[in-house]
Design a protein around this motif. Structure first.
Motif, short mmCIF file in Angstrom:
data_model
loop_
_atom_site.label_atom_id
_atom_site.label_comp_id
_atom_site.label_asym_id
_atom_site.label_seq_id
_atom_site.Cartn_x
_atom_site.Cartn_y
_atom_site.Cartn_z
N LEU A 1 0.93 3.80 -8.38
CA LEU A 1 0.66 2.61 -9.20
C LEU A 1 -0.71 2.05 -8.84
CD1 LEU A 1 2.53 0.51 -11.03
CD2 LEU A 1 2.29 -0.88 -9.01
N TYR A 2 -1.73 2.49 -9.55
CA TYR A 2 -3.08 2.02 -9.21
C TYR A 2 -3.76 1.29 -10.36
CZ TYR A 2 -2.62 5.65 -5.64
OH TYR A 2 -2.19 6.42 -4.62
N TYR B 1 2.49 -6.88 -4.85
CA TYR B 1 2.15 -7.56 -3.60
C TYR B 1 2.93 -8.86 -3.47
CZ TYR B 1 -0.49 -9.91 0.04
OH TYR B 1 -0.81 -10.58 1.17
N ALA B 2 2.98 -9.62 -4.56
CA ALA B 2 3.71 -10.90 -4.52
C ALA B 2 5.17 -10.67 -4.17
CB ALA B 2 3.59 -11.61 -5.87
N SER B 3 5.76 -9.61 -4.73
CA SER B 3 7.16 -9.31 -4.45
C SER B 3 7.36 -8.97 -2.98
CB SER B 3 7.65 -8.15 -5.31
OG SER B 3 7.33 -8.38 -6.66
N ALA C 1 0.84 -1.20 0.00
CA ALA C 1 0.00 0.00 0.00
C ALA C 1 0.87 1.25 0.00
CB ALA C 1 -0.91 -0.01 1.21
N GLY C 2 1.92 1.22 0.80
CA GLY C 2 2.81 2.38 0.88
C GLY C 2 3.42 2.70 -0.47
N MET C 3 3.86 1.65 -1.15
CA MET C 3 4.51 1.83 -2.45
C MET C 3 3.51 2.32 -3.48
SD MET C 3 7.42 1.72 -2.94
CE MET C 3 8.51 2.06 -4.10
N MET C 4 2.29 1.78 -3.41
CA MET C 4 1.26 2.21 -4.37
C MET C 4 0.99 3.70 -4.22
SD MET C 4 -1.39 -0.95 -4.19
CE MET C 4 -2.75 -0.09 -4.96
#
Lengths: 847, 133
Positions: free
Chosen positions: A519-520, A530-532, A511-514
């Motif tokens: 990146l939405y 998320y997988a990463s 969420a922080g990175m998004m």
């Protein structure tokens, strides 16, 4: 015609070629001797012969290196390789890069590393020495043959075996049917003509070596003049060469019917290979990103893919082998993945050097006419592998029972399969140019019957991403989950507790990175992100656990997985959210066609000298250029001011440049320059430049006369001229003192500021003028006289047509969060290193 | 044994899927005539630059407009536009592959690949002189 060539200095070339032939012969002898030694391990004589000849082979390779280095270092341009790849101006650090600048040299690098690995194996492989060294000696034989340079004819068709790196320039030219010289003169590469032919005692003597000394060599390709060129190839080729070791162990195991014993000694090598091949690939990415004009770190170019595919298979092999070590299953997978890794290395070698990619890659090596030989090299190993597998197939032990679905080995093997599928996808697209070549051999059957002529994808990124993103998502999840599974079977409660916890924690960085990167829009990207983070979180948790349990020496895999996860995060965000900030929205070209496609992004922007342009909150200004050696730097200033206070928040210069192959050369390449922040890079790249003609002659049509005083600015036409200083110097000469009075002028047109220094020279009663010009303003200055009465100075200003203002066109791209990629690369390397140390210790203690 | 079969079947399915995507994502080598017959579809066209007609690139006017005439392998000549700066080694090119689509009577390229006489080495004198003629 009886021609004699003077000053050719043939001795080093002959010594070098002697080593080429010796290395070939010694490799064959070593191959045979190892073959006999493998048949009967009791006869030590064969082993001694085999080792001795392999060492002679090794010494010959060092000999070839030494001679070639000597030739490059002493600028012996009569040798083709030296002429093609080096020049006098070349900086010393790039002399080593000349070695692998050409195809022959990179063969040499490959064969060098493989030889070193062979020597290490002679001393460490113990009972595996014979079978493993047979494979390595066979490969060395093929590689040595690539340098032989033998030409022959069969039924008037010309064939060649290898390219001799010690070929003379005149021989190379003659082979291509090009005239290097005619009866009386010689043409050099620049089209100049040099007298180098004379008649002595009725014989024609050509001294082209001397002539070449004057003009120098072709120089290293401008693209390759970069420090990455010094370190990237040795690392990559070490990884490249080391892929043969797991292959040789697997094949050796099949030959000697030791189907399972090969895995333990091969495992440290598989880790070693994964480490160097992986690092080599990432260094290539860093090079492409930092100094080439690809506009990114990965372009899905066939040259890059060719090396990524074997790495993926090697990682699959590494995991299979680990499964076998732990649970005695996945043996067949280990054998097949190890074999495929090396075969795909040979395939990559064929793709990049045979010219088959001619229409689809701009980065492959020049075609040296070795396509046939490269094919034989590849097929020799393909056939050898297939026959060995067929003969031994039924005897390869299969696992008695199936893996439990809750076991680590089951999911690790699934991961290996996903890696190999991903490799299959990449290699299929990369091989499209090959399909057409193969079709050509069958009289274009496909082309005629299917009425199509398949070409590589028009949008490579999209074609690769469509499958590679789902594969990456799967692999990232598997590397996270796998750590919480136990070999044999896993307790459901433990697993669920741990995995759910990790899954919950991973939502936070995602969420922080998004939010940080915006990146939405694409659910696939979000899932990959998320997988990463799931993989990173899980593996960090395991790593901490290992520290607490004091088993840090086992932490290699979890560290490597964290690194891999970080690489995925960096690659994803930098790629998905990269933003071209030099978009040309002004639409200067107003023809119908431009309008029709106006939706497309036009990425180049024109910057006139000293005119600031707004880009993404920055004021970007082209400030001028300066040349150093064969480099031409452009100074591009970025400035950001606070819109409210007007304070300057950021102010920095970037120096993108043009690298010329040699001074005054047509061949050049544009190299970018980037401003690095922790969370983003501003990448700046000049795409064309008009720097003005320094030899232009200004025609002056207006003459203006001013009486000026030091430090008092005045207006002349549209220019502000300030005589900032007037300095008198005295020098002595035989006919009395000479006075030189220099007036330093600061001239501004309101945008640019330039300086000029006209001078007045007084020698006795003589008065002379040293005039000055500011060509870019179309102004000329004459310091005419000093008015003794009122202390003013008379300055004549000549005005003519102002030449075109200098400009550059520029592309600027912001790559956000690319540092995750570099951080991940380093972390992954450390992970491999820790794993390697553990594997080597394990091998030492158990053997 | 069942699990192995399931995995095998899934593998085969993914392999087939992969190959179909590869074919689906691929482009086609074509002549200008074929590209004209199917405007809007992406093609690879191979040809040579018509040196006599020169090229248009005036960065001051529009840095994203590069125009030249190309003769394809069937001998047809069409104008080609690239909305980018002039490729660095355009003058040295022997053979060109343009990737893009036909729009009206102009081929709009998204990418240009050039085959220079020799990539990692230089033009040999003869090739260079030809280029200057």
């Amino acid at each position: 015609m009886n021609i004699e060539y003077a000053n050719e200095n043939l001795l080093p070339g002959n010594i070098g070629y002697f080593f080429v032939v010796l290395s070939f012969g010694a490799a064959i002898f070593s191959l045979l001797a190892y073959f006999f030694y493998n048949r009967n391990h009791h006869v030590r004589t064969w082993r001694n012969y085999a080792r001795t000849s392999f060492f002679i082979h090794g010494i010959s390779i060092l000999g070839i290196f030494t001679v070639l280095f000597y030739l490059i270092k002493t600028h012996q341009y009569q040798y083709n390789y030296v002429w093609e790849h080096s020049s006098d101006e070349l900086q010393p650090k790039y002399i080593i890069a000349c070695f692998w600048g050409g195809s022959e040299g990179s063969f040499l690098l490959w064969t060098f590393w493989q030889m070193i690995l062979g020597c290490v194996l002679i001393f460490t492989a113990k009972k595996w020495e014979a079978p493993v060294m047979i494979v390595i000696a066979l490969s060395q034989t093929f590689l040595a043959s690539m340098l032989l340079g033998i030409h022959y004819h069969i039924f008037s068709e010309a064939y060649q075996i290898g390219v001799n790196p010690f070929q003379l320039l005149r021989e190379a030219f003659a082979k291509q049917g090009l005239p290097l010289f005619n009866d009386s003169e010689m043409h050099n590469a620049l089209g100049q003509v040099i007298k180098s032919v004379s008649k002595v005692d009725g014989k024609t003597v050509v001294d082209y070596s001397l002539a070449l000394k004057q003009v120098g060599g072709q120089g290293l390709n401008a693209l390759l003049q970069n420090y990455w060129m010094v370190i990237h190839p040795p690392v990559l080729f070490l990884g490249f060469a080391s892929t043969i070791v797991p292959f040789a162990f697997a094949i050796g195991g099949l030959w000697n019917k030791d189907y399972t014993g090969w895995i333990r000694p091969a495992l440290p090598w598989a880790v070693f290979c994964g480490m160097f091949l992986g690092t080599g690939i990432l260094m290539g990415g860093a090079w492409a990103y930092e100094s080439l004009s690809f506009g990114g770190f990965w372009a899905w170019d066939p040259v890059e893919n060719g090396i990524l595919v074997p790495w993926l298979l090697l990682i699959a092999a590494l995991h299979s082998m680990q499964i076998y070590r732990a649970r005695k299953v996945a043996l067949l997978g280990s054998i097949i993945f190890a074999i495929l890794t090396y075969l795909l290395i040979l395939y990559a070698n064929f793709l990049t050097r045979s010219g088959v990619l001619g229409d689809s890659s701009v980065h492959s090596f020049a075609d040296l006419g070795l396509a046939g030989q490269l094919l034989i090299f590849m097929f020799a190993f393909v056939i050898l592998s297939i026959i060995t597998l067929i003969i031994r197939w039924r005897q390869i032990p299969s696992s008695p029972k199936e893996e439990n679905i809750s076991s680590r080995e089951f999911w690790m093997f699934i991961g290996a399969l996903v890696l190999s599928l991903s490799a299959l996808h990449i290699v299929s697209i990369t091989s499209i140019p090959v399909i057409n070549k193969v079709d050509g051999l069958f009289n274009d059957w496909l082309h005629i019957h299917l009425k199509t002529n398949i070409a590589p994808p028009a949008n490579p990124a999209a074609a690769y991403h469509v499958m590679e993103i789902p594969f990456s998502i799967m692999i990232a999840f598997l590397t996270g989950i796998g750590q919480y599974l136990r070999y044999h079977n896993t307790k459901r409660k433990y697993f669920l507790k741990k995995v759910l916890l990790v899954a919950a924690i991973a939502t936070l960085p995602t969420a922080g990175m998004m939010i940080a990167s915006g990146l939405y829009e694409n659910w696939e990207y979000i899932l990959l992100l998320y997988a990463s983070f799931f993989s990173i979180t899980g593996n960090i948790e395991i790593f901490i656990d290992m520290i607490l349990k004091k088993t840090i020496r086992l932490s290699g895999p979890s560290i490597a997985h964290v690194g891999f996860g970080l690489i995925l995060v960096g690659a994803l965000i930098a790629n998905a959210k990269k933003e071209t900030i030099s978009l040309n929205t002004e639409g200067m070209q107003v023809d119908a066609l431009s309008k029709a496609t106006a939706k497309e992004q036009y990425e180049n922007k024109v910057l006139f000298k000293d005119f600031p342009t707004k880009m993404h909150g920055y004021e970007v200004t082209y400030k001028g250029d300066s040349g150093i050696g064969n480099y031409l730097y452009f100074k591009v200033n970025y400035k950001k001011t606070d819109s409210i206070t007007g304070n300057i928040k950021e102010d920095f210069d970037l120096f993108p440049m043009i690298i010329y192959q040699k001074k005054n050369d047509q061949n050049m390449s544009y190299a970018p320059s980037s401003k690095h922040y922790l969370t983003k890079d501003i990448f700046t790249h000049v795409t064309s430049a008009f720097t003005g003609d320094p030899n232009v002659k200004i025609k002056y049509d207006t003459t203006l006369t001013f009486q000026v005083k030091e430090g008092q600015p005045f207006i002349a036409d549209s220019f502000t001229i300030n005589p900032i200083s007037i300095v008198k110097e005295t020098s002595k000469s035989s006919d009395g003192d000479i006075y030189r009075v220099t007036m330093k002028l600061k001239v501004s047109d309101g945008i640019s500021t330039e300086y000029a220094s006209p001078a007045l020279i007084i020698k006795g009663s003589q008065i002379m003028h040293d005039d000055a010009e500011i060509k870019s303003f179309g102004l000329g200055f004459r310091y005419y006289t000093i008015n003794v009465t009122d202390g003013t100075h008379e300055l004549i200003v000549l005005k003519g047509r102002r030449p075109e203002r200098q400009y550059i066109t520029l592309k600027a791209i912001i790559f956000p969060y690319i540092n995750f990629l570099w951080l991940g690369s380093v972390v992954m390397f450390i992970g491999f290193l820790v794993a390697l140390i553990k594997r080597i210790r394990e091998y030492r203690t158990t053997s | 044994m069942k699990k192995t079969y399931i995995i095998g079947l899934v593998l085969i399915a993914i392999c087939i899927g992969t190959l179909i995507t590869v074919l689906g994502g691929s482009s086609t080598y074509a002549s200008f005539t074929e590209a004209t017959g199917n405007p809007g579809k992406q093609y690879h066209v191979i040809g040579v630059w018509d040196r006599a007609s020169g090229y248009t690139y005036d960065a001051k006017k529009d840095p994203n407009y590069f125009l030249f005439k190309m003769k394809d392998t069937t001998g047809q000549e069409y104008p080609v536009v690239l909305h980018d700066s002039k490729p660095q080694e355009f003058e040295h090119s022997e053979k060109i592959v343009v990737i893009g689509k036909m729009e009206g009577n102009t081929f709009v390229a998204s990418q240009i690949l050039m085959k220079c006489p020799s990539k990692y080495t230089n033009a040999k004198p003869v090739a260079e002189n030809e280029g200057k003629k």
